[in-house]
Design a protein around this motif. Structure first.
Motif, PDB file in Angstrom:
ATOM      1  N   MET A 161       0.840  -1.194   0.000  1.00 42.14           N
ATOM      2  CA  MET A 161       0.000   0.000   0.000  1.00 42.14           C
ATOM      3  C   MET A 161       0.880   1.251   0.000  1.00 42.14           C
ATOM      4  O   MET A 161       0.509   2.276   0.521  1.00 42.14           O
ATOM      5  N   ARG A 162       2.041   1.174  -0.602  1.00 44.61           N
ATOM      6  CA  ARG A 162       2.978   2.285  -0.537  1.00 44.61           C
ATOM      7  C   ARG A 162       2.662   3.413  -1.512  1.00 44.61           C
ATOM      8  O   ARG A 162       3.389   4.388  -1.589  1.00 44.61           O
ATOM      9  N   ARG A 163       1.600   3.274  -2.275  1.00 39.78           N
ATOM     10  CA  ARG A 163       1.275   4.288  -3.270  1.00 39.78           C
ATOM     11  C   ARG A 163       0.092   5.130  -2.798  1.00 39.78           C
ATOM     12  O   ARG A 163      -0.786   4.652  -2.112  1.00 39.78           O
ATOM     13  N   GLY A 164       0.063   6.364  -3.225  1.00 39.41           N
ATOM     14  CA  GLY A 164      -1.072   7.232  -2.937  1.00 39.41           C
ATOM     15  C   GLY A 164      -1.956   7.335  -4.171  1.00 39.41           C
ATOM     16  O   GLY A 164      -1.591   6.894  -5.250  1.00 39.41           O
ATOM     17  N   ARG A 165      -3.118   7.905  -3.994  1.00 43.57           N
ATOM     18  CA  ARG A 165      -4.034   8.120  -5.111  1.00 43.57           C
ATOM     19  C   ARG A 165      -3.725   9.446  -5.778  1.00 43.57           C
ATOM     20  O   ARG A 165      -3.402  10.436  -5.123  1.00 43.57           O
ATOM     21  N   ARG A 166      -3.858   9.489  -7.089  1.00 44.65           N
ATOM     22  CA  ARG A 166      -3.681  10.733  -7.855  1.00 44.65           C
ATOM     23  C   ARG A 166      -4.729  11.749  -7.428  1.00 44.65           C
ATOM     24  O   ARG A 166      -4.455  12.932  -7.273  1.00 44.65           O
ATOM     25  N   ASN A 167      -5.966  11.279  -7.255  1.00 47.44           N
ATOM     26  CA  ASN A 167      -7.087  12.135  -6.872  1.00 47.44           C
ATOM     27  C   ASN A 167      -8.039  11.293  -6.027  1.00 47.44           C
ATOM     28  O   ASN A 167      -8.399  10.192  -6.447  1.00 47.44           O
ATOM     29  N   ASP A 221      -4.673   1.376  -4.062  1.00 47.52           N
ATOM     30  CA  ASP A 221      -4.221   0.356  -3.118  1.00 47.52           C
ATOM     31  C   ASP A 221      -3.396  -0.713  -3.843  1.00 47.52           C
ATOM     32  O   ASP A 221      -2.384  -0.399  -4.434  1.00 47.52           O
ATOM     33  N   PHE A 222      -3.846  -1.983  -3.812  1.00 50.87           N
ATOM     34  CA  PHE A 222      -3.134  -3.084  -4.446  1.00 50.87           C
ATOM     35  C   PHE A 222      -3.460  -3.197  -5.937  1.00 50.87           C
ATOM     36  O   PHE A 222      -3.075  -4.165  -6.580  1.00 50.87           O
ATOM     37  N   PHE A 223      -4.217  -2.275  -6.483  1.00 50.22           N
ATOM     38  CA  PHE A 223      -4.775  -2.431  -7.824  1.00 50.22           C
ATOM     39  C   PHE A 223      -4.364  -1.311  -8.769  1.00 50.22           C
ATOM     40  O   PHE A 223      -3.913  -0.260  -8.359  1.00 50.22           O
ATOM     41  N   ARG A 224      -4.605  -1.552 -10.069  1.00 47.70           N
ATOM     42  CA  ARG A 224      -4.425  -0.563 -11.120  1.00 47.70           C
ATOM     43  C   ARG A 224      -5.725  -0.512 -11.910  1.00 47.70           C
ATOM     44  O   ARG A 224      -6.313  -1.547 -12.213  1.00 47.70           O
ATOM     45  N   VAL A 225      -6.194   0.697 -12.233  1.00 46.04           N
ATOM     46  CA  VAL A 225      -7.433   0.844 -12.995  1.00 46.04           C
ATOM     47  C   VAL A 225      -7.189   0.340 -14.413  1.00 46.04           C
ATOM     48  O   VAL A 225      -6.348   0.862 -15.137  1.00 46.04           O
ATOM     49  N   ALA A 271      -5.388  -6.549 -10.074  1.00 48.45           N
ATOM     50  CA  ALA A 271      -4.550  -6.679  -8.885  1.00 48.45           C
ATOM     51  C   ALA A 271      -3.080  -6.638  -9.250  1.00 48.45           C
ATOM     52  O   ALA A 271      -2.661  -7.247 -10.235  1.00 48.45           O
ATOM     53  N   GLU A 272      -2.304  -5.905  -8.462  1.00 51.97           N
ATOM     54  CA  GLU A 272      -0.861  -5.863  -8.644  1.00 51.97           C
ATOM     55  C   GLU A 272      -0.138  -6.506  -7.469  1.00 51.97           C
ATOM     56  O   GLU A 272       1.071  -6.466  -7.398  1.00 51.97           O
ATOM     57  N   MET A 273      -0.899  -7.104  -6.566  1.00 50.95           N
ATOM     58  CA  MET A 273      -0.266  -7.801  -5.455  1.00 50.95           C
ATOM     59  C   MET A 273       0.329  -9.109  -5.947  1.00 50.95           C
ATOM     60  O   MET A 273      -0.018  -9.590  -7.021  1.00 50.95           O
TER      61      MET A 273
END
Length: 125
Positions: free
Chosen positions: A16-22, A33-37, A50-52
């Motif tokens: 969960m080391r990433r933040g949301r752009r918006n 979170d663990f995912f990519r749109v 999922a990117e986990m």
């Protein structure tokens, strides 16, 4: 979910080391979170890949469709296992995923109801 984050990071996943752009808007390629749109077609479709680290590939998808008495929300979890380990992983986690996914769809529906009546629960807290 804390244990899942720690385990994912331990085995080399994104955690969960990433933040949301918006916080209120999504677009193709955004991290959540663990995912990519993977697909974002407002107002009817959102698919996250999922990117986990898992023994296969996983997606979460939500579809909205109009029905006679409102809007129907459909949630779908898909998993394509790599091998026997992937199949065992998926079957072992079905009970946990049922609880998590039920809560997730309930929270999404509650948030939609709040926004539909013009309120925002976060402002009331």
């Amino acid at each position: 979910m804390g244990a899942a984050r720690a385990f994912d990071k331990l085995i080399g996943g994104v955690g969960m080391r990433r933040g949301r752009r918006n916080p209120d808007e999504l677009r193709m390629g955004d991290a959540v979170d663990f995912f990519r749109v993977e697909a974002c077609e407002p107002p009817g479709l959102l698919r996250l890949r999922a990117e986990m680290r898992v023994p296969g590939e996983a997606w979460l998808e939500w579809r909205l469709s109009e029905v006679d008495d409102g809007v129907e929300l459909r949630q779908r979890a898909r998993f394509h296992p790599k091998d026997l380990l992937g199949r065992l992983y998926w079957w072992a986690l079905i009970p946990v995923h049922k609880v998590i996914f039920r809560g997730l769809v309930a929270n999404l529906a509650d948030e939609a109801r709040i926004r539909a009546i013009g309120g925002d629960e976060r402002k009331r807290r």
